[in-house]
Every structure is written in structure tokens, then in C-alpha cells.
Design a protein around this motif. Sequence first.
Motif, short mmCIF file in Angstrom:
data_model
loop_
_atom_site.label_atom_id
_atom_site.label_comp_id
_atom_site.label_asym_id
_atom_site.label_seq_id
_atom_site.Cartn_x
_atom_site.Cartn_y
_atom_site.Cartn_z
N ARG A 324 0.82 -1.21 0.00
CA ARG A 324 0.00 0.00 0.00
C ARG A 324 0.86 1.26 0.00
O ARG A 324 0.89 2.02 0.98
CB ARG A 324 -0.93 -0.02 1.21
N PRO A 325 1.56 1.54 -1.10
CA PRO A 325 2.31 2.79 -1.19
C PRO A 325 1.34 3.96 -1.35
O PRO A 325 0.19 3.78 -1.78
CB PRO A 325 3.17 2.61 -2.44
N PRO A 326 1.77 5.17 -1.01
CA PRO A 326 0.89 6.34 -1.12
C PRO A 326 0.75 6.79 -2.57
O PRO A 326 1.43 7.73 -3.01
CB PRO A 326 1.58 7.38 -0.25
N VAL A 327 -0.11 6.15 -3.33
CA VAL A 327 -0.28 6.45 -4.75
C VAL A 327 -1.73 6.84 -5.02
O VAL A 327 -2.65 6.42 -4.30
CB VAL A 327 0.11 5.25 -5.62
N PRO A 328 -1.97 7.64 -6.05
CA PRO A 328 -3.35 7.93 -6.44
C PRO A 328 -4.08 6.65 -6.83
O PRO A 328 -3.50 5.75 -7.44
CB PRO A 328 -3.20 8.87 -7.64
N GLY A 329 -5.35 6.56 -6.49
CA GLY A 329 -6.15 5.41 -6.89
C GLY A 329 -5.85 4.14 -6.12
O GLY A 329 -6.17 3.04 -6.60
N LEU A 330 -5.25 4.25 -4.92
CA LEU A 330 -4.91 3.06 -4.15
C LEU A 330 -6.16 2.25 -3.80
O LEU A 330 -6.14 1.01 -3.87
CB LEU A 330 -4.15 3.44 -2.88
N ASP A 331 -7.23 2.92 -3.42
CA ASP A 331 -8.46 2.20 -3.05
C ASP A 331 -9.00 1.40 -4.24
O ASP A 331 -9.45 0.25 -4.07
CB ASP A 331 -9.52 3.17 -2.55
N GLU A 332 -8.95 1.99 -5.42
CA GLU A 332 -9.42 1.27 -6.61
C GLU A 332 -8.52 0.06 -6.90
O GLU A 332 -9.02 -1.01 -7.27
CB GLU A 332 -9.45 2.20 -7.82
N HIS A 333 -7.21 0.24 -6.72
CA HIS A 333 -6.28 -0.88 -6.90
C HIS A 333 -6.62 -2.01 -5.93
O HIS A 333 -6.71 -3.19 -6.33
CB HIS A 333 -4.84 -0.41 -6.68
N LEU A 334 -6.82 -1.68 -4.66
CA LEU A 334 -7.12 -2.71 -3.66
C LEU A 334 -8.45 -3.38 -3.96
O LEU A 334 -8.61 -4.60 -3.72
CB LEU A 334 -7.12 -2.09 -2.27
N ALA A 335 -9.40 -2.64 -4.51
CA ALA A 335 -10.68 -3.25 -4.88
C ALA A 335 -10.49 -4.26 -6.02
O ALA A 335 -11.10 -5.34 -6.01
CB ALA A 335 -11.68 -2.17 -5.30
#
Length: 417
Positions: A324-335
Motif C-alpha cells: 500500500r504505497p501512497p499512490v493515487p487510486g490506491l483504493d481502486e487498486h485494492l478493490a
Amino acid sequence: MPIRCTTDARLALLLLFALLASAVARAQAPPPTAVPPPDLAFIDTGIENASPLWYERGDDGAYRVHLLYDHERDSPNRAAGHIHFRMVGRPGAPITLEFVNLDNVWNGQPGSVAGELKTVALSADGTTWTTVPTDTLPGNRIRVTVTMPAGGVLHLARMQPYRLSDLDRLVAKARASAHAEVTTIGATVQGRPLEIIRIGRGDEPRRVFLRARAHPWESGSSWVMQGLVERLLGDDAEAARWRGQFTVYVLPMANKDGVARGGTRFNVNGKDLNRNWDRPVDQALVPENAALERWLEGMIAGGRKPDLAIELHNDGRGLLHLSRPPVPGLDEHLARMARLEAILRERTWFTEGHTEGAFRNSGTLGDGWLERYGIDALVHELNANRVEGRKAFTSAALWQEYGAALPAVFEVYFRDR
């Protein structure tokens, strides 16, 4: 007239009588008792992919096998966990082995392989393998007792080995297939070629990249890759459908030098191939990763960035490592990763789950490719001891079954994207 004997004649007669007496004594003596061969005559580390070690027999009769460490460059990290050797001994003899030197250091923190070394694999011929449990002892030691087979030879390994010769056969099969292309992208420190196998034309709308064997001991990852490649090379309608939907790029053995020398974790320059992906790669120290980085950046420049990247490993847990690096769209990636996990559970024997909370393992391929390139990437650990979804110990057959099921996973994963 009396017979006179010279001194030489008398000596000759004495010698003759002595020889006769010795012959009579030998004839009357009981036959010598044959000395039985030792239970364990020799541990052979000259075979392909053998682990470096030394051994000794303890006072309790157990043979203590001292594994030798790999060391990371400019770091306290060390690793010993690759096990592969050949024993020669008396047929039918019970042999107790005790593995020591299992106190590793990961990411600067002391640890031990003993807690996850719960099984080993055995083979009388080096081809057909059976996995058996081990016993854990105090002091980070592992024991196993085996019986020497009728031929007096027994191979023992952490998992069923996957060697350079096994990879050579897979690459040759891919080269001969009309459905694949093999590209050499660079070379290891010691000059061994690094091949990427592409299956599919390359112009399909979706692309998957997979890498195995960044750590030399993790042979299960290579067996998974073999199962995937062989399934996609099939001439059946299902394989043809998959090849029309997505392209798969496979780097089946990242750390060839380490596999060749029986290493555990690092390349021959003391670098971990699953670290430092959060920065440009050092060509001099890690040419294996530099070659892959050039390939990836060329793919991106050509508009063919992978949609999904999976780094395959083995450990004692078998989780999906979702960094979980601090990147844009992290929540979408995890989904999307949660969706991938759900499909794995549905279409394969995967059951273990994923890392929780704010987990981050900086510099892994899964972390670095997400952070630097915006690729949905993860590290997929595979439990080295047990396939819980099959209620069985691990085996090359089950690893290959998992790999063969992955194309169906990719098909469903990409269906709605």
C-alpha cells in the motif's frame, strides 16, 4: 655318513615350517566377520541445484546438516533455507537428519526458517517425489527420519526441485510452439540468458506479466509457471480462446545463477531481486532486474503496459501480499485485488487470503511497479508445505494444476474491465 646342513639350508627349512604353520592356522581360524556398510556413507552435494552444506554425526546418532548462508550486500540480512542433496547409504537403514543454521535475518530483523520448514520431499530416483512432515526441536532445529530405499540412494529437498535443465526443456517447448515467442531480454551476473516467454500475438487488449524464482529456493513458483505455460500452449479451443483475449508474458526463472549454485535468496552480487524496485535499478549489481526494467519501460513506451503483474514466491503462509504505497487510486487498486482474490478462490485451490491493514513491503516488485508505473502488481506467496485447498502436502503436480487454472482466472478478471 651324516647329512650336514649349511646355514642357508637351515634358514630355508625354518621358513618353510613357518609358512606351513601359518597356513594350518589360517585353515583352522573362523572366517572373518564382514564389516557392515555404514548407515549413511555420504551426502552428495555435486548434483544439479544442490544446497551448499557440511554435515557431522552427533553423539545421538543423528546427522547434523549445517546449511550455509547467503548474505546480502551491505546488510545484516542472511538466508539459509534451500535444501537439496543426495544421500548414499545402507538399504533399509533409518537415517535421522537434523537441520541447523536456520536463524535467518530478513529486512534487518532476526528470524528463523524453522517455524515454516514443516515438510521435505523425498525421492529414490530424483524424479518421483513424496512430501513428508518434519519435527520441530528447541533451538530452531528441524528433524526428520527417513529410510534408505532398496537402491541405497535417496534424494531429499525442501520441495520438489525445479532446475535449470527443467527450465531449458520448457523454453525449448515454447520456442517450438506456434503460439509462443521467446525473447532474451538480458543476462545474469554470470552471463546466463534471461528469457521472457510471450504467449499470444501481443496485440490482444489485455496483458499479464508473471515472474518466478527471484529467490532460488522457491521452486514451487517455477512449477506454477510451467503449468501456466503448458496450458496456454495447448491446441484446444479453450486455450485458443484465452490467447485471443489476453497476452501472457512469463519470466520463469529470474535468479538463474542462484538456482545453479544452490542459493537461497540473493544473486551472486548479494542483491535481493525482490527489493529496490522503488528506484531505478543498478545495472552493475542487479543486471537481472535491469534487463527486466528495460523490457518493461520498452513495453510502456510502445503502449503495451501490463494490466496485471504477479510476482510468484514460496513461504510458510501463502498470502497475497498487497502493498500500500501512497499512490493515487490506491483504493481502486485494492478493490481490483480483492476481486482477483475472489476469482482465485473460485477457480483454483487458493484459500489463504491476503495481508491486512496498512501492510507495505517497500521495494518489492508488487510495491515498486504499482508506485513507479501505476501497474496493478502484487507478490503472490505460495505455501511451501501444504495446499490447504486440497488438504494435501505440496507437490509439483499440484503446483502445475494451480498454474494451469490461472488462464481461467485472468479471463474472468478481465471480463468487465
